[in-house]
Every structure is written in C-alpha cells, then in structure tokens.
Motif scaffolding. Structure first.
Motif, PDB file in Angstrom:
ATOM      1  N   PHE A  98       0.830  -1.197   0.000  1.00 39.80           N
ATOM      2  CA  PHE A  98       0.000   0.000   0.000  1.00 39.80           C
ATOM      3  C   PHE A  98       0.869   1.253   0.000  1.00 39.80           C
ATOM      4  N   LEU A  99       0.491   2.203  -0.827  1.00 35.24           N
ATOM      5  CA  LEU A  99       1.186   3.482  -0.901  1.00 35.24           C
ATOM      6  C   LEU A  99       0.185   4.602  -0.664  1.00 35.24           C
ATOM      7  N   ASN A 100       0.537   5.529   0.224  1.00 35.21           N
ATOM      8  CA  ASN A 100      -0.303   6.689   0.504  1.00 35.21           C
ATOM      9  C   ASN A 100       0.139   7.834  -0.403  1.00 35.21           C
ATOM     10  N   GLN A 101      -0.548   7.999  -1.539  1.00 38.56           N
ATOM     11  CA  GLN A 101      -0.183   9.016  -2.521  1.00 38.56           C
ATOM     12  C   GLN A 101      -1.429   9.607  -3.167  1.00 38.56           C
ATOM     13  N   ASP A 102      -1.238  10.795  -3.741  1.00 40.62           N
ATOM     14  CA  ASP A 102      -2.247  11.428  -4.594  1.00 40.62           C
ATOM     15  C   ASP A 102      -2.080  10.833  -5.989  1.00 40.62           C
ATOM     16  N   ALA A 103      -3.111  10.208  -6.497  1.00 39.89           N
ATOM     17  CA  ALA A 103      -3.023   9.517  -7.788  1.00 39.89           C
ATOM     18  C   ALA A 103      -2.772  10.466  -8.954  1.00 39.89           C
ATOM     19  N   ARG A 104      -2.939  11.761  -8.727  1.00 45.05           N
ATOM     20  CA  ARG A 104      -2.670  12.732  -9.800  1.00 45.05           C
ATOM     21  C   ARG A 104      -1.193  13.099  -9.877  1.00 45.05           C
ATOM     22  N   ASN A 105      -0.418  12.622  -8.910  1.00 49.57           N
ATOM     23  CA  ASN A 105       1.004  12.962  -8.863  1.00 49.57           C
ATOM     24  C   ASN A 105       1.776  11.768  -8.305  1.00 49.57           C
ATOM     25  N   LEU A 106       1.756  10.676  -9.050  1.00 50.03           N
ATOM     26  CA  LEU A 106       2.333   9.419  -8.584  1.00 50.03           C
ATOM     27  C   LEU A 106       3.849   9.451  -8.573  1.00 50.03           C
ATOM     28  N   LYS A 107       4.402   8.789  -7.571  1.00 52.41           N
ATOM     29  CA  LYS A 107       5.853   8.584  -7.476  1.00 52.41           C
ATOM     30  C   LYS A 107       6.059   7.116  -7.136  1.00 52.41           C
ATOM     31  N   LEU A 108       6.302   6.306  -8.154  1.00 56.86           N
ATOM     32  CA  LEU A 108       6.345   4.859  -7.986  1.00 56.86           C
ATOM     33  C   LEU A 108       7.716   4.302  -8.369  1.00 56.86           C
ATOM     34  N   ASN A 109       8.013   3.145  -7.808  1.00 55.98           N
ATOM     35  CA  ASN A 109       9.234   2.429  -8.180  1.00 55.98           C
ATOM     36  C   ASN A 109       8.872   1.282  -9.110  1.00 55.98           C
ATOM     37  N   GLY A 110       9.616   1.147 -10.196  1.00 53.54           N
ATOM     38  CA  GLY A 110       9.375   0.037 -11.104  1.00 53.54           C
ATOM     39  C   GLY A 110       8.233   0.284 -12.059  1.00 53.54           C
ATOM     40  N   LYS A 111       7.913  -0.754 -12.817  1.00 53.25           N
ATOM     41  CA  LYS A 111       6.864  -0.668 -13.843  1.00 53.25           C
ATOM     42  C   LYS A 111       5.807  -1.728 -13.586  1.00 53.25           C
ATOM     43  N   PHE A 112       4.647  -1.503 -14.173  1.00 52.54           N
ATOM     44  CA  PHE A 112       3.504  -2.389 -13.991  1.00 52.54           C
ATOM     45  C   PHE A 112       2.989  -2.851 -15.347  1.00 52.54           C
ATOM     46  N   ASP A 113       2.478  -4.083 -15.385  1.00 48.77           N
ATOM     47  CA  ASP A 113       1.934  -4.587 -16.654  1.00 48.77           C
ATOM     48  C   ASP A 113       0.406  -4.562 -16.675  1.00 48.77           C
ATOM     49  N   ALA A 114      -0.198  -3.981 -15.618  1.00 48.99           N
ATOM     50  CA  ALA A 114      -1.655  -3.862 -15.580  1.00 48.99           C
ATOM     51  C   ALA A 114      -2.050  -2.772 -14.590  1.00 48.99           C
ATOM     52  N   VAL A 115      -3.221  -2.179 -14.852  1.00 51.15           N
ATOM     53  CA  VAL A 115      -3.801  -1.166 -13.956  1.00 51.15           C
ATOM     54  C   VAL A 115      -5.282  -1.470 -13.785  1.00 51.15           C
ATOM     55  N   PHE A 116      -5.765  -1.296 -12.559  1.00 46.73           N
ATOM     56  CA  PHE A 116      -7.181  -1.489 -12.253  1.00 46.73           C
ATOM     57  C   PHE A 116      -7.676  -0.256 -11.497  1.00 46.73           C
ATOM     58  N   ILE A 117      -8.775   0.328 -11.982  1.00 44.41           N
ATOM     59  CA  ILE A 117      -9.409   1.473 -11.328  1.00 44.41           C
ATOM     60  C   ILE A 117     -10.911   1.193 -11.290  1.00 44.41           C
ATOM     61  N   CYS A 118     -11.509   1.290 -10.116  1.00 42.79           N
ATOM     62  CA  CYS A 118     -12.937   0.971  -9.997  1.00 42.79           C
ATOM     63  C   CYS A 118     -13.610   1.926  -9.028  1.00 42.79           C
ATOM     64  N   TRP A 119     -14.612   2.652  -9.496  1.00 40.20           N
ATOM     65  CA  TRP A 119     -15.386   3.594  -8.682  1.00 40.20           C
ATOM     66  C   TRP A 119     -14.476   4.644  -8.020  1.00 40.20           C
ATOM     67  N   VAL A 120     -13.553   5.180  -8.768  1.00 36.27           N
ATOM     68  CA  VAL A 120     -12.579   6.122  -8.207  1.00 36.27           C
ATOM     69  C   VAL A 120     -12.608   7.468  -8.929  1.00 36.27           C
ATOM     70  N   LEU A 121     -12.576   7.448 -10.255  1.00 34.34           N
ATOM     71  CA  LEU A 121     -12.480   8.697 -11.020  1.00 34.34           C
ATOM     72  C   LEU A 121     -13.688   9.595 -10.780  1.00 34.34           C
ATOM     73  N   GLU A 122     -14.809   9.018 -10.380  1.00 31.36           N
ATOM     74  CA  GLU A 122     -16.005   9.824 -10.080  1.00 31.36           C
ATOM     75  C   GLU A 122     -15.750  10.826  -8.950  1.00 31.36           C
ATOM     76  N   HIS A 123     -14.748  10.542  -8.113  1.00 27.36           N
ATOM     77  CA  HIS A 123     -14.468  11.383  -6.947  1.00 27.36           C
ATOM     78  C   HIS A 123     -13.338  12.379  -7.195  1.00 27.36           C
ATOM     79  N   ILE A 124     -12.784  12.396  -8.392  1.00 24.35           N
ATOM     80  CA  ILE A 124     -11.584  13.190  -8.655  1.00 24.35           C
ATOM     81  C   ILE A 124     -11.903  14.324  -9.628  1.00 24.35           C
TER      82      ILE A 124
END
Length: 274
Positions: A98-124
């Motif tokens: 778990f990472l405590n971050q603002d999704a509009r300004n991500l600071k991540l290590n490494g790369k990902f081969d998939a993304v999942f977003i569910c019932w989230v963008l409605e609040h942004i």
C-alpha cells in the motif's frame, strides 16, 4: 465506491466503519457484472488506483492469484482498514503493498503490466491527470481496466419522487465537491486524450424485474445503502432533512418488495493499453 483524491477533503460516502463495511459488501454484490469481463490471468504486477478498504483488491487476488498488487490510496484511514482486511484473508506483503499518494502525482518504483481502477475517477476533479500520471510507470502494452459510474442511467419503475429527488441532490452535491457522477460516459475520451490505445468500452449493470425477485431485492437494498452513505454529509450541508432520508429509504424498501417494480442502472467499463 472508493476514492483517491478530490479538490476538497470531502468524500460523499464518508469513512465511518459502517461505510467501510458497506464498500466490501457492495464489491461482492456487483462482483459478477464487473469481473466476468476482466482478465488479468497473464499479468504479474498490477497497480490499483484508489484501493480504498481493499474491497476490490481481495476480489482481484481471489480471481488472479498470479498478481502482486500495489495499491495507491490517498486516505490513510482506508489504508489501515485495507491492511486489516487483507491480512485477515491471509494476504501479506508478498501479494499486496500500500502506498499513501495522490493519484494525480504518482511517485512509484518500477513498472507495472496492468492497472485497475474501480469507482474512483467519479471522486476526482481532474481524472485526466490520474491517467497521465500513471502512464510513465506502465510497461508497453500494459492492460488498463477502468470501471466507472454513469449515474444518469439510474431508473426505477414506478418512479418515486422521494427517491429521484434525493438522487439528484446526492449527484449535484458530488459535482459541487469536485466529482463527476457521469464520468463513465467520458472514459473513452479521457483515455484517448491521455495517450492510451486500443480502447474499448462496454456497458454493464442491472435490469431487474419480476423474473429475478431475489436479485432485485438484493440490489435495491444495496442501492439504498449506497444512497444512504451520502446522508451524513448531505445533512451536515443542510441539503436534505432526516424526513427526506427516511422517505427515500422507505420508498426503496417498498419497491424492493413490489412484484412489478424494476431496477435499472448501467456502469461503464473501459479496457485500454499503454
């Protein structure tokens, strides 16, 4: 429906423990219409944006045990509950972090081969920034799956003013605090503007009538609880009264028991690639 961040500290569903449990219950009620159309079986490292209390995370790990999930969530109270929930289910750091971050300004290590977003963008307030922010951390051809609300599609037969008037207040308030209860309709445009490719859109949801009375009762109850989750904040803002809340809840209960009642709602699900 969880959150990542909006322009204010206000989140229409709140963070009470009853709401945290509702999110888990909701995830299971609506699981099949969402996950019947998702396949992460060939993926290994998944980024979940706005993971909330881990309600979707636990379903993802159940369906796709091959995944390691990195959960990004803005609210620490939700992260604490998610850790508790997933530990109780036997998932440790080898499967989820778990990472405590603002999704509009991500600071991540490494790369990902998939993304999942569910019932989230409605609040942004700026959902495009989320899609842009995560893109540098994705492998080429990483799969992106987003499920979002399209609240204008909610319909009952018969139409009951106590329900529909409350629903309008609920949605108007979400707009006023920086959200978008119709964001599902915009997913194709947002993904294209953010530079994703091979975008496909489908509509899922519920059309329940006398043919499926048990499912209809379950979904009416789930939806009543969803609408009620906004009640404390709407009360605090002076936008509804206790009488209006009770009238909405009573009307939903009555519709759930009526043989000839109908529940209809569509959400939007987008799949795209980085």
């Amino acid at each position: 429906m969880s959150m990542s961040q909006n322009t204010t500290s206000k989140y229409i569903h709140g963070y009470l423990e009853t709401e945290q449990e509702r999110l888990r219950h909701q995830a299971h009620v609506i699981e099949k219409p969402i996950y019947d159309f998702i396949d992460f079986s060939s993926n290994k490292k998944l980024l979940e944006i706005g993971s909330g209390v881990g309600a979707q995370t636990e379903i993802l790990l159940r369906y796709f045990p091959n995944l390691h999930i990195t959960c990004v969530e803005y609210e620490n109270r939700q992260i604490a509950k998610a850790k508790e929930n997933l530990q109780n289910l036997g998932f440790d750091e080898s499967k989820v972090e778990f990472l405590n971050q603002d999704a509009r300004n991500l600071k991540l290590n490494g790369k990902f081969d998939a993304v999942f977003i569910c019932w989230v963008l409605e609040h942004i307030a700026e959902p495009l920034r989320v899609l842009q922010s995560m893109k540098p951390f994705l492998d080429i051809d990483a799969k992106v799956v987003i499920t979002e609300v399209f609240n204008a599609t909610f319909y009952t037969y018969p139409l009951v003013p106590a329900i529909m008037d409350y629903w309008k207040i609920y949605n108007d308030y979400q707009v006023s605090i920086g959200g978008d209860p119709q964001v599902g309709a915009r997913l194709g445009d947002l993904l294209e503007e953010a530079g994703y490719k091979n975008i496909s859109i489908r509509s899922g949801g519920f059309h329940l009538d006398r043919r499926n009375p048990l499912d209809k009762r379950t979904v009416f109850d789930y939806w009543k609880n969803l609408m009620s989750s906004g009640a404390p904040l709407l009360l605090e803002e002076g936008l509804v009264t206790e009488v209006q809340i009770k009238a909405m809840q009573t009307a939903m209960d009555e519709l759930s028991e009526r043989k000839d009642s109908i529940f209809y709602y569509r959400f939007i699900q987008a799949t795209a690639f980085a």
